[in-house]
Design an enzyme around this catalytic site. Structure first.
Site, short mmCIF file in Angstrom:
data_model
loop_
_atom_site.label_atom_id
_atom_site.label_comp_id
_atom_site.label_asym_id
_atom_site.label_seq_id
_atom_site.Cartn_x
_atom_site.Cartn_y
_atom_site.Cartn_z
N VAL A 247 -6.19 -6.56 0.87
CA VAL A 247 -5.59 -5.86 -0.27
C VAL A 247 -4.55 -6.78 -0.90
CG1 VAL A 247 -4.43 -3.73 -1.01
CG2 VAL A 247 -5.88 -3.72 1.04
N TYR B 129 -3.79 -7.75 16.45
CA TYR B 129 -3.91 -6.87 15.27
C TYR B 129 -5.16 -5.98 15.39
CZ TYR B 129 -4.06 -5.58 10.27
OH TYR B 129 -4.07 -4.89 9.07
N LYS C 155 -5.44 -1.91 15.68
CA LYS C 155 -6.10 -1.11 14.64
C LYS C 155 -7.29 -0.33 15.22
CE LYS C 155 -3.45 -2.14 11.08
NZ LYS C 155 -2.62 -1.12 10.42
N ILE D 12 0.83 -1.21 0.00
CA ILE D 12 0.00 0.00 0.00
C ILE D 12 0.87 1.26 0.00
CG2 ILE D 12 -1.64 1.33 1.41
CD1 ILE D 12 -2.82 -1.46 2.29
N THR E 38 -1.42 -7.40 -1.69
CA THR E 38 -0.06 -6.92 -1.38
C THR E 38 0.76 -8.10 -0.86
OG1 THR E 38 -0.40 -6.49 0.97
CG2 THR E 38 -1.03 -4.71 -0.54
N ARG F 71 12.28 -0.08 6.51
CA ARG F 71 13.59 -0.58 6.95
C ARG F 71 14.48 -1.02 5.80
NH1 ARG F 71 10.93 -4.79 10.96
NH2 ARG F 71 9.78 -4.95 9.00
N1 LIG Z 1 -2.73 -6.04 2.96
C1 LIG Z 1 -3.91 -5.97 3.52
O1 LIG Z 1 -4.80 -6.78 3.24
C2 LIG Z 1 -4.22 -4.88 4.50
C3 LIG Z 1 -5.55 -4.72 4.90
C4 LIG Z 1 -5.87 -3.73 5.81
C5 LIG Z 1 -4.88 -2.93 6.33
N2 LIG Z 1 -3.60 -3.11 5.94
C6 LIG Z 1 -2.59 -2.24 6.55
O2 LIG Z 1 -1.95 -1.49 5.56
C7 LIG Z 1 -0.60 -1.24 5.94
C8 LIG Z 1 0.32 -1.68 4.81
O3 LIG Z 1 0.10 -3.04 4.54
P1 LIG Z 1 0.68 -3.77 3.24
O4 LIG Z 1 -0.28 -4.82 2.88
O5 LIG Z 1 1.12 -2.77 2.25
O6 LIG Z 1 1.96 -4.49 3.93
P2 LIG Z 1 3.32 -5.01 3.27
O7 LIG Z 1 3.11 -5.35 1.86
O8 LIG Z 1 3.84 -6.04 4.21
O9 LIG Z 1 4.26 -3.72 3.38
C9 LIG Z 1 4.52 -3.18 4.66
C10 LIG Z 1 5.48 -2.03 4.56
O10 LIG Z 1 5.70 -1.56 5.91
C11 LIG Z 1 7.10 -1.57 6.18
N3 LIG Z 1 7.36 -1.85 7.59
C12 LIG Z 1 6.96 -2.92 8.31
N4 LIG Z 1 7.45 -2.86 9.55
C13 LIG Z 1 8.17 -1.71 9.61
C14 LIG Z 1 8.95 -1.09 10.62
N5 LIG Z 1 9.11 -1.63 11.85
N6 LIG Z 1 9.56 0.08 10.34
C15 LIG Z 1 9.44 0.65 9.14
N7 LIG Z 1 8.72 0.10 8.13
C16 LIG Z 1 8.11 -1.05 8.38
C17 LIG Z 1 7.66 -2.65 5.26
O11 LIG Z 1 9.04 -2.46 4.96
P3 LIG Z 1 10.28 -3.11 5.76
O12 LIG Z 1 9.86 -4.52 6.13
O13 LIG Z 1 11.37 -3.02 4.78
O14 LIG Z 1 10.48 -2.23 6.96
C18 LIG Z 1 6.83 -2.44 4.00
O15 LIG Z 1 7.38 -1.40 3.21
C19 LIG Z 1 -0.39 -1.99 7.26
O16 LIG Z 1 -0.56 -1.10 8.34
C20 LIG Z 1 -1.51 -3.01 7.26
O17 LIG Z 1 -1.89 -3.38 8.57
C21 LIG Z 1 -3.23 -4.06 5.04
#
Ligand SMILES: NC(=O)c1ccc[n+]([C@@H]2O[C@H](COP(=O)([O-])OP(=O)(O)OC[C@H]3O[C@@H](n4cnc5c(N)ncnc54)[C@H](OP(=O)(O)O)[C@@H]3O)[C@@H](O)[C@H]2O)c1
Length: 252
Positions: free
Chosen positions: A183, A150, A154, A16, A185, A36
């Site tokens: 999503v 989680y 949230k 995202i 991802t 990171r």
């Molecule tokens: N995917 C879904 O279905 C979904 C649904 C609802 C909400 N969300 C929320 O949307 C957000 C993004 O999700 P996503 O699906 O895009 O996740 P993702 O694909 O796993 O990407 C997560 C991003 O956050 C970074 N990150 C994780 N821990 C970190 C830390 N300690 N410090 C700095 N950066 C950090 C990761 O990079 P590094 O690991 O390199 O640090 C990565 O760039 C999250 O808050 C998630 O809870 C996701």
């Protein structure tokens, strides 16, 4: 024409956050990319049409928000837009959720957004304009089994957004959450792998189960979440909201 703003996107290396960085850059904003993994930030920076800065950092480091704010101020100027997408998901039955899992969920999904708001909101209010958007989840509004840590993190971050929005309402600074369903991802790929590992289902049927959780019967795209983020950045009248981008799963 849209005013070009200085935007920071956490979690910008994939998923995202990456889609948000693309959207903001395509709209003419300058984008600070942080997460990171520096190599992923560099890849995203190379894809963007406009200027970007890569600032690798662990968002759970209590000093990270001020350090990012100060580095960006020195290189470009004050941060005007913050999109907080860094987050992790974990699942476990309530009785098997360890203290470490609970703390890890709180640290990245709740404590880190709190510290970014605390570091960035005063400068925004002084200047009379700012936008903060937290990527929460439909888990901010609805409880499902096996995701207590989680879901609590949230729900907590949505509470933070609502209170901060009320406090800052007369300052020109808006604070909103975007609440996605599942999503498409890397995080969801990981959830699919976990479902397969724990249930023995193949990946296609695990994915179909997640698709079926959205009434529109498909995963949300990261671009659709980014579209809602851009709306929050554009609107002066929308604040304190949790905007659902979940294919109709949660009707509130
Ligand atoms: N995917 C879904 O279905 C979904 C649904 C609802 C909400 N969300 C929320 O949307 C957000 C993004 O999700 P996503 O699906 O895009 O996740 P993702 O694909 O796993 O990407 C997560 C991003 O956050 C970074 N990150 C994780 N821990 C970190 C830390 N300690 N410090 C700095 N950066 C950090 C990761 O990079 P590094 O690991 O390199 O640090 C990565 O760039 C999250 O808050 C998630 O809870 C996701």
């Amino acid at each position: 024409m849209t005013t070009s703003r200085i935007c920071v996107v956490t979690g910008a290396g994939r998923g995202i956050g990456r889609a948000v960085a693309h959207r903001l850059s395509n709209s003419g904003h300058r984008v600070v990319l942080t997460a990171r993994t520096g190599a992923q930030l560099a890849e995203v920076a190379a894809e963007l049409p406009g200027p970007s800065l890569c600032v690798p950092a662990d968002a759970t480091d209590p000093d990270a928000p001020q350090a990012i704010r100060d580095q960006v101020a020195a290189e470009w100027g004050p941060i005007e837009v913050a999109v907080l997408a860094a987050g992790t998901a974990s699942s476990a039955p309530l009785a098997k959720t360890t203290d470490a899992q609970w703390r890890a969920a709180m640290e990245i999904n709740l404590d880190a957004p709190f510290r970014f708001l605390r570091a960035l909101a005063p400068g925004m209010t002084e200047r009379g304009w700012g936008r903060i958007v937290v990527i929460a989840s439909m888990a901010a509004k609805h409880g499902d089994p096996y995701v207590s840590a989680y879901t609590a993190s949230k729900h907590g971050v949505l509470g933070l957004v609502r209170s901060a929005a009320a406090e800052l309402a007369r300052s020109g600074v808006t604070v909103n959450a975007v609440c996605p369903g599942f999503v498409d991802t890397p995080m969801t790929e990981e959830s699919i792998a976990n479902i397969s590992a724990t249930t023995g289902r193949d990946a296609a049927s695990a994915r179909a189960a997640l698709e079926a959780r959205q009434p529109i019967r498909r995963l949300i795209t990261a671009g659709e979440v980014a579209e809602a983020v851009e709306y929050c950045v554009a609107s002066a009248a929308t604040t304190g909201q949790g905007i659902n981008v979940d294919g109709g799963a949660v009707q509130s």
